[in-house]
Motif scaffolding. Sequence first.
Motif, PDB file in Angstrom:
ATOM      1  N   PHE A 141      47.116 -18.276 -40.807  1.00 55.17           N
ATOM      2  CA  PHE A 141      47.130 -19.512 -39.739  1.00 55.17           C
ATOM      3  C   PHE A 141      48.261 -20.049 -40.168  1.00 55.17           C
ATOM      4  O   PHE A 141      48.525 -20.999 -38.423  1.00 55.17           O
ATOM      5  CB  PHE A 141      46.485 -19.818 -39.766  1.00 55.17           C
ATOM      6  CG  PHE A 141      44.801 -18.944 -39.038  1.00 55.17           C
ATOM      7  CD1 PHE A 141      44.782 -18.379 -37.506  1.00 55.17           C
ATOM      8  CD2 PHE A 141      44.010 -18.545 -39.036  1.00 55.17           C
ATOM      9  CE1 PHE A 141      43.606 -17.068 -37.073  1.00 55.17           C
ATOM     10  CE2 PHE A 141      42.881 -17.600 -39.279  1.00 55.17           C
ATOM     11  CZ  PHE A 141      42.794 -16.717 -37.887  1.00 55.17           C
ATOM     12  N   LYS A 197      51.029 -19.861 -42.194  1.00 54.37           N
ATOM     13  CA  LYS A 197      52.436 -18.689 -41.989  1.00 54.37           C
ATOM     14  C   LYS A 197      51.926 -17.805 -42.117  1.00 54.37           C
ATOM     15  O   LYS A 197      52.018 -17.215 -43.438  1.00 54.37           O
ATOM     16  CB  LYS A 197      52.759 -19.773 -43.153  1.00 54.37           C
ATOM     17  CG  LYS A 197      54.579 -18.636 -43.374  1.00 54.37           C
ATOM     18  CD  LYS A 197      55.779 -19.870 -44.438  1.00 54.37           C
ATOM     19  CE  LYS A 197      56.869 -18.464 -43.921  1.00 54.37           C
ATOM     20  NZ  LYS A 197      58.024 -19.114 -45.553  1.00 54.37           N
ATOM     21  N   MET A 247      44.738 -15.261 -32.896  1.00 53.08           N
ATOM     22  CA  MET A 247      44.949 -16.020 -32.157  1.00 53.08           C
ATOM     23  C   MET A 247      45.289 -15.826 -30.848  1.00 53.08           C
ATOM     24  O   MET A 247      45.559 -16.783 -29.546  1.00 53.08           O
ATOM     25  CB  MET A 247      46.651 -16.846 -32.461  1.00 53.08           C
ATOM     26  CG  MET A 247      45.996 -17.459 -34.056  1.00 53.08           C
ATOM     27  SD  MET A 247      48.063 -18.400 -34.809  1.00 53.08           S
ATOM     28  CE  MET A 247      48.246 -17.597 -36.513  1.00 53.08           C
ATOM     29  N   GLU A 271      59.564 -24.989 -28.308  1.00 52.04           N
ATOM     30  CA  GLU A 271      57.716 -25.181 -28.902  1.00 52.04           C
ATOM     31  C   GLU A 271      58.244 -24.997 -30.780  1.00 52.04           C
ATOM     32  O   GLU A 271      59.204 -24.017 -30.572  1.00 52.04           O
ATOM     33  CB  GLU A 271      57.391 -23.806 -27.994  1.00 52.04           C
ATOM     34  CG  GLU A 271      55.769 -24.019 -29.309  1.00 52.04           C
ATOM     35  CD  GLU A 271      54.785 -23.064 -28.299  1.00 52.04           C
ATOM     36  OE1 GLU A 271      55.201 -21.904 -27.888  1.00 52.04           O
ATOM     37  OE2 GLU A 271      53.340 -22.441 -28.676  1.00 52.04           O
ATOM     38  N   PHE A 322      55.625 -20.628 -32.482  1.00 46.62           N
ATOM     39  CA  PHE A 322      55.227 -20.304 -31.159  1.00 46.62           C
ATOM     40  C   PHE A 322      53.452 -19.504 -31.024  1.00 46.62           C
ATOM     41  O   PHE A 322      52.874 -18.733 -30.486  1.00 46.62           O
ATOM     42  CB  PHE A 322      56.413 -19.812 -30.407  1.00 46.62           C
ATOM     43  CG  PHE A 322      57.130 -18.874 -31.437  1.00 46.62           C
ATOM     44  CD1 PHE A 322      56.380 -17.916 -31.890  1.00 46.62           C
ATOM     45  CD2 PHE A 322      58.330 -19.418 -31.977  1.00 46.62           C
ATOM     46  CE1 PHE A 322      57.966 -17.008 -32.621  1.00 46.62           C
ATOM     47  CE2 PHE A 322      59.041 -18.599 -32.717  1.00 46.62           C
ATOM     48  CZ  PHE A 322      59.026 -17.598 -33.585  1.00 46.62           C
ATOM     49  N   GLY A 323      54.063 -18.847 -32.932  1.00 50.38           N
ATOM     50  CA  GLY A 323      53.094 -17.863 -33.651  1.00 50.38           C
ATOM     51  C   GLY A 323      53.081 -16.543 -32.499  1.00 50.38           C
ATOM     52  O   GLY A 323      54.031 -16.206 -33.186  1.00 50.38           O
ATOM     53  N   GLU A 343      62.369 -20.296 -38.154  1.00 51.52           N
ATOM     54  CA  GLU A 343      62.900 -21.434 -38.133  1.00 51.52           C
ATOM     55  C   GLU A 343      61.959 -22.572 -39.098  1.00 51.52           C
ATOM     56  O   GLU A 343      60.108 -22.829 -38.178  1.00 51.52           O
ATOM     57  CB  GLU A 343      63.918 -22.525 -37.542  1.00 51.52           C
ATOM     58  CG  GLU A 343      64.913 -24.011 -37.719  1.00 51.52           C
ATOM     59  CD  GLU A 343      65.660 -23.081 -38.933  1.00 51.52           C
ATOM     60  OE1 GLU A 343      65.607 -23.411 -39.771  1.00 51.52           O
ATOM     61  OE2 GLU A 343      67.499 -22.506 -38.412  1.00 51.52           O
ATOM     62  N   GLU A 344      62.257 -23.290 -40.369  1.00 51.93           N
ATOM     63  CA  GLU A 344      61.086 -24.685 -40.166  1.00 51.93           C
ATOM     64  C   GLU A 344      61.660 -25.580 -39.130  1.00 51.93           C
ATOM     65  O   GLU A 344      62.780 -25.967 -39.360  1.00 51.93           O
ATOM     66  CB  GLU A 344      61.471 -24.786 -42.183  1.00 51.93           C
ATOM     67  CG  GLU A 344      61.640 -25.602 -42.626  1.00 51.93           C
ATOM     68  CD  GLU A 344      59.638 -26.095 -42.274  1.00 51.93           C
ATOM     69  OE1 GLU A 344      59.089 -27.357 -42.711  1.00 51.93           O
ATOM     70  OE2 GLU A 344      58.988 -25.142 -42.904  1.00 51.93           O
ATOM     71  N   SER A 392      50.114 -26.123 -34.892  1.00 54.48           N
ATOM     72  CA  SER A 392      50.887 -26.298 -35.818  1.00 54.48           C
ATOM     73  C   SER A 392      51.301 -27.656 -36.544  1.00 54.48           C
ATOM     74  O   SER A 392      51.379 -27.265 -37.872  1.00 54.48           O
ATOM     75  CB  SER A 392      52.196 -25.915 -34.837  1.00 54.48           C
ATOM     76  OG  SER A 392      53.353 -25.509 -36.480  1.00 54.48           O
ATOM     77  N   PHE A 397      50.160 -28.096 -40.153  1.00 57.22           N
ATOM     78  CA  PHE A 397      50.833 -27.721 -41.407  1.00 57.22           C
ATOM     79  C   PHE A 397      52.233 -28.356 -41.894  1.00 57.22           C
ATOM     80  O   PHE A 397      53.264 -27.567 -42.820  1.00 57.22           O
ATOM     81  CB  PHE A 397      51.064 -26.663 -40.659  1.00 57.22           C
ATOM     82  CG  PHE A 397      49.421 -25.104 -40.671  1.00 57.22           C
ATOM     83  CD1 PHE A 397      48.400 -25.275 -41.331  1.00 57.22           C
ATOM     84  CD2 PHE A 397      49.327 -25.191 -39.360  1.00 57.22           C
ATOM     85  CE1 PHE A 397      47.667 -24.376 -41.705  1.00 57.22           C
ATOM     86  CE2 PHE A 397      47.909 -24.179 -39.109  1.00 57.22           C
ATOM     87  CZ  PHE A 397      46.901 -23.963 -40.071  1.00 57.22           C
ATOM     88  N   TRP A 398      53.001 -29.101 -40.974  1.00 62.13           N
ATOM     89  CA  TRP A 398      54.306 -29.614 -40.666  1.00 62.13           C
ATOM     90  C   TRP A 398      53.982 -30.562 -42.536  1.00 62.13           C
ATOM     91  O   TRP A 398      53.597 -31.343 -42.550  1.00 62.13           O
ATOM     92  CB  TRP A 398      54.539 -29.962 -39.829  1.00 62.13           C
ATOM     93  CG  TRP A 398      54.658 -29.588 -38.561  1.00 62.13           C
ATOM     94  CD1 TRP A 398      54.307 -28.405 -38.700  1.00 62.13           C
ATOM     95  CD2 TRP A 398      55.208 -30.026 -37.673  1.00 62.13           C
ATOM     96  NE1 TRP A 398      54.484 -28.035 -37.420  1.00 62.13           N
ATOM     97  CE2 TRP A 398      54.308 -29.689 -36.467  1.00 62.13           C
ATOM     98  CE3 TRP A 398      55.889 -31.165 -36.566  1.00 62.13           C
ATOM     99  CZ2 TRP A 398      55.050 -29.237 -34.711  1.00 62.13           C
ATOM    100  CZ3 TRP A 398      55.807 -31.250 -35.452  1.00 62.13           C
ATOM    101  CH2 TRP A 398      55.448 -30.378 -34.937  1.00 62.13           C
TER     102      TRP A 398
END
Length: 202
Positions: A11, A13, A26, A51, A54-55, A103-104, A123, A126-127
């Motif tokens: 979830f 990455k 998801m 966003e 975006f998954g 992109e990261e 999200s 996870f950053w």
Amino acid sequence: MEILKKFASQFGKPEGILGNIAGRLMASTGVQKNKWTVSLLNIQSTDNVLEIGFGPGVATELVSNVIHEGHYVGIDYSKVMLQQAKNRNKEAIQEGKVTLKLEEVSNVPSFELKFDKVFSVNSIIFWEDPVKSLKKIRQIMKPNGLIALTVLPYMKGATEETSKKLGKDIVSYLEQAGFSNIKTELKKKKPVTAICVLGVNS
Ligand SMILES: C[S@@+](CC[C@H](N)C(=O)[O-])C[C@H]1O[C@@H](n2cnc3c(N)ncnc32)[C@H](O)[C@@H]1O
């Protein structure tokens, strides 16, 4: 157990076959929290919207149905999610209304346009350096632009305390990144309350 751990990590990455399955999950379970977040942004037809994470592209679809003169840009660092989101939003991409990029968040690029609204759903946890990334994001937002960061903790053992703590952390990240008028919205969800923290780029 090992496979379960591997799946849970998907979830953050999503990659490979397990990542593909995680993305589908998801997409089928995440509609309500994405709808809620998008509703809090009061998106207008002319808005440019960014966003992060975006998954499978569920919110991409929700936003692109609202914007007509504006543009949606999404970034995500997962190739598998990029492909799923592209498949889900083929028409809007062809129309030129939606741009999806691999992109990261810490490398969020500048775009020709500046954003009225920015959001992210499940999200930010996870950053690597949320404050640094939020500072960068602020640079590409319009003055008085609005940001909404939603989390719904679903990890094993998550409680109402987990939600509260995450909410407080996000408030602090937004303050440190220079956002103002910060407020927190709550929504009763399963397994625990979902939190959306909003801030203004003033
Ligand atoms: C739990 S999923 C949520 C997906 C979607 N927002 C939803 O609600 O269905 C988290 C997403 O954020 C992305 N992500 C996590 N950390 C990221 C980062 N540092 N930069 C870019 N994308 C990131 C992941 O690849 C994944 O697609």
